[in-house]
Design an enzyme around this catalytic site. Structure first.
Site, PDB file in Angstrom:
ATOM      1  N   ARG A  15      35.636  44.123  55.228  1.00  0.00           N
ATOM      2  CA  ARG A  15      37.182  43.463  55.287  1.00  0.00           C
ATOM      3  C   ARG A  15      38.137  44.363  55.284  1.00  0.00           C
ATOM      4  O   ARG A  15      37.944  45.617  54.969  1.00  0.00           O
ATOM      5  CB  ARG A  15      37.218  42.454  54.136  1.00  0.00           C
ATOM      6  CG  ARG A  15      36.329  41.435  54.271  1.00  0.00           C
ATOM      7  CD  ARG A  15      36.243  40.486  52.822  1.00  0.00           C
ATOM      8  NE  ARG A  15      35.757  41.251  51.927  1.00  0.00           N
ATOM      9  CZ  ARG A  15      35.480  40.957  50.599  1.00  0.00           C
ATOM     10  NH1 ARG A  15      36.032  39.806  50.167  1.00  0.00           N
ATOM     11  NH2 ARG A  15      34.738  41.608  49.601  1.00  0.00           N
ATOM     12  N   LYS A  75      38.852  45.339  48.390  1.00  0.00           N
ATOM     13  CA  LYS A  75      38.137  45.637  47.078  1.00  0.00           C
ATOM     14  C   LYS A  75      38.806  46.445  46.124  1.00  0.00           C
ATOM     15  O   LYS A  75      39.672  47.230  46.594  1.00  0.00           O
ATOM     16  CB  LYS A  75      36.725  45.987  47.455  1.00  0.00           C
ATOM     17  CG  LYS A  75      35.927  44.989  47.971  1.00  0.00           C
ATOM     18  CD  LYS A  75      35.566  43.646  47.059  1.00  0.00           C
ATOM     19  CE  LYS A  75      34.941  43.983  45.886  1.00  0.00           C
ATOM     20  NZ  LYS A  75      34.924  42.738  45.074  1.00  0.00           N
ATOM     21  N   TYR A  94      42.069  43.101  45.046  1.00  0.00           N
ATOM     22  CA  TYR A  94      40.971  42.522  43.857  1.00  0.00           C
ATOM     23  C   TYR A  94      40.665  43.677  43.076  1.00  0.00           C
ATOM     24  O   TYR A  94      40.511  44.813  43.371  1.00  0.00           O
ATOM     25  CB  TYR A  94      39.864  42.253  44.388  1.00  0.00           C
ATOM     26  CG  TYR A  94      39.930  40.766  45.100  1.00  0.00           C
ATOM     27  CD1 TYR A  94      40.277  39.672  44.380  1.00  0.00           C
ATOM     28  CD2 TYR A  94      39.691  40.633  46.632  1.00  0.00           C
ATOM     29  CE1 TYR A  94      40.445  38.374  45.017  1.00  0.00           C
ATOM     30  CE2 TYR A  94      39.746  39.197  47.238  1.00  0.00           C
ATOM     31  CZ  TYR A  94      40.008  38.197  46.250  1.00  0.00           C
ATOM     32  OH  TYR A  94      40.136  36.942  47.062  1.00  0.00           O
ATOM     33  N   HIS A  96      39.363  42.993  39.360  1.00  0.00           N
ATOM     34  CA  HIS A  96      38.048  42.539  38.396  1.00  0.00           C
ATOM     35  C   HIS A  96      37.914  43.676  37.227  1.00  0.00           C
ATOM     36  O   HIS A  96      36.861  44.344  37.363  1.00  0.00           O
ATOM     37  CB  HIS A  96      36.946  42.503  39.140  1.00  0.00           C
ATOM     38  CG  HIS A  96      36.924  41.219  40.226  1.00  0.00           C
ATOM     39  ND1 HIS A  96      37.120  40.109  40.002  1.00  0.00           N
ATOM     40  CD2 HIS A  96      37.027  41.537  41.565  1.00  0.00           C
ATOM     41  CE1 HIS A  96      37.059  39.318  41.099  1.00  0.00           C
ATOM     42  NE2 HIS A  96      37.128  40.107  42.113  1.00  0.00           N
ATOM     43  N   GLU A 118      42.901  38.351  41.806  1.00  0.00           N
ATOM     44  CA  GLU A 118      42.200  37.263  41.238  1.00  0.00           C
ATOM     45  C   GLU A 118      42.972  36.738  39.883  1.00  0.00           C
ATOM     46  O   GLU A 118      42.305  35.920  39.452  1.00  0.00           O
ATOM     47  CB  GLU A 118      40.889  37.950  40.630  1.00  0.00           C
ATOM     48  CG  GLU A 118      40.994  38.969  39.570  1.00  0.00           C
ATOM     49  CD  GLU A 118      40.944  40.362  40.021  1.00  0.00           C
ATOM     50  OE1 GLU A 118      40.943  41.194  39.045  1.00  0.00           O
ATOM     51  OE2 GLU A 118      41.325  40.513  41.344  1.00  0.00           O
ATOM     52  N   ASP A 270      31.266  40.142  39.997  1.00  0.00           N
ATOM     53  CA  ASP A 270      32.421  40.672  39.744  1.00  0.00           C
ATOM     54  C   ASP A 270      32.942  40.813  38.393  1.00  0.00           C
ATOM     55  O   ASP A 270      33.861  41.852  38.088  1.00  0.00           O
ATOM     56  CB  ASP A 270      33.531  40.113  40.831  1.00  0.00           C
ATOM     57  CG  ASP A 270      33.213  40.585  42.281  1.00  0.00           C
ATOM     58  OD1 ASP A 270      32.817  41.727  42.398  1.00  0.00           O
ATOM     59  OD2 ASP A 270      33.612  39.845  43.003  1.00  0.00           O
TER      60      ASP A 270
END
Length: 371
Positions: A15, A75, A94, A96, A118, A270
């Site tokens: 991605r 990520k 993101y 996490h 998120e 995650d």
């Protein structure tokens, strides 16, 4: 503002933080967008398309981190990327953080302004930047589970839908949020017997009205989870506590008593996973076996369908990216409480309560840093 888009370096992650249409949204407003060469090449987004959208192509991630005022990724930053972040630089991706003390410590040390997709909330409720990837992951969970029930992949050799004269398999879905609902849609389509557990009676009632006797709904408690898991051929874990570590709802003891060759897919990985036996895996090596049960715990499941995921994610993220570029992070966060909820680490402080609690940091409310 100078916005940077490095190529993702996590295992099998194709991605990209910004698509060419998203780049144009920024460049048409006078912002400079630096894109690492071949950042989107694996999913058919050529350097030529980025240049046509107004991007400046650069050779290395190091150059992007050195020049950009805001880094847009997909990520969480890997250790080498964390080391390149600078004081006051915006990181929009993101994160996490709750199950990842090493990354949290590196981001605190960097002094960067770290905004997590998120935990950004929506005006109508929910987590709109997490939702598109949860939709993808929920649908993929059934696909992955069905594949790993095949004997050649370690499973019991079961076809979920059965055939005439042979009983269908049993799919158990824990959590009826975005992941669980999308998994359920796919599960019903297989012809399997489907059980959905959730703590919200209202949500279970909604599902029952739509799906009727095609699914079985149960209120989620320890007894119901145990009973369902022990009869399941495939279990999907789709629970979420925003920003916090996922609760361990399926114990090691339950796993040890499941059917040999059953499969569990932990979409909550995650955030640390909702099975006690879970640990993160990669697309290159997606499964492992505990007590005869196949565990699929890939931490970036949507990366397997990277083109679909990239466009779905950009649809959700570009609005806030524009706000950050136009206003700067302080005014953008001050103006929008939902974007402010995405601030997890800022200038050496942990600004998200669940992360601070789970990892033992002092919590600093974001509002105190916006003056």
């Amino acid at each position: 503002m100078i916005v940077g888009v490095p190529k993702e370096i996590k295992n099998n992650e194709y991605r990209v933080g910004l698509t060419p249409p998203s780049v144009r949204e920024l460049t048409s407003r006078g912002h400079t967008v630096l894109v690492q060469k071949n950042a989107g090449g694996e999913i058919g987004l050529s350097d030529e398309q980025y240049v046509a959208a107004g991007a400046v192509m650069v050779d290395t991630a190091k150059e992007i981190f050195a020049k950009a005022e805001m880094i847009v990724k997909v990520k969480e930053p890997q250790p080498g990327e964390c080391a390149m972040l600078g004081e006051g630089q915006i990181l929009y991706t993101y994160l996490h953080l709750a199950p990842d003390p090493e990354q949290t410590a590196a981001l605190v040390k960097s002094g960067a302004v770290c905004i997590a997709y998120e935990t950004i909330t929506g005006a109508g409720g929910g987590l709109p930047l997490l939702a598109p990837m949860s939709e993808v992951a929920g649908r993929m969970a059934i696909q992955a589970g069905a594949a790993h029930l095949e004997k050649s992949k370690g499973g019991m050799g079961l076809l979920l839908g059965g055939v005439p004269g042979v009983a269908a398999g049993h799919i158990v879905i824990i959590g009826a949020g975005v992941v669980g609902t999308n998994a359920m849609q796919m599960a019903v389509g297989t012809g399997a017997r489907v059980t959905v557990l959730d703590k919200s009676i209202d949500r279970l009632r909604q599902l029952d009205l739509v799906y009727g006797n095609r699914i079985s709904t149960q209120y989620s408690n320890a007894y119901a989870i145990e009973e369902a898991v022990l009869s399941a051929d495939l279990v999907i874990g789709g629970v979420l506590v925003p920003g916090a570590a996922a609760p361990k709802l399926v114990t090691r003891d339950m796993i040890s008593r499941m059917k040999p060759g059953a499969v569990v897919v932990d979409v909550a990985i995650d955030q640390g996973g909702c099975f006690e036996t879970s640990h993160a895996t990669t697309h290159a090596d997606p499964t492992y076996v505990v007590d005869g049960v196949v565990h699929y715990c890939v931490a970036n499941m949507p990366g397997a369908v990277a083109r679909t995921s990239t466009f779905a994610l950009n649809n959700a993220t570009i609005g806030h990216a524009i706000a950050l570029a136009e206003k700067g992070w302080k005014k953008a966060l001050a103006d929008d409480v939902h974007l402010r909820n995405g601030l997890n680490v800022c200038q050496g402080k942990v600004t998200y309560a669940a992360v601070a609690r789970d990892l033992g940091y002092e919590y600093t409310p974001a509002e105190g840093l916006l003056a």
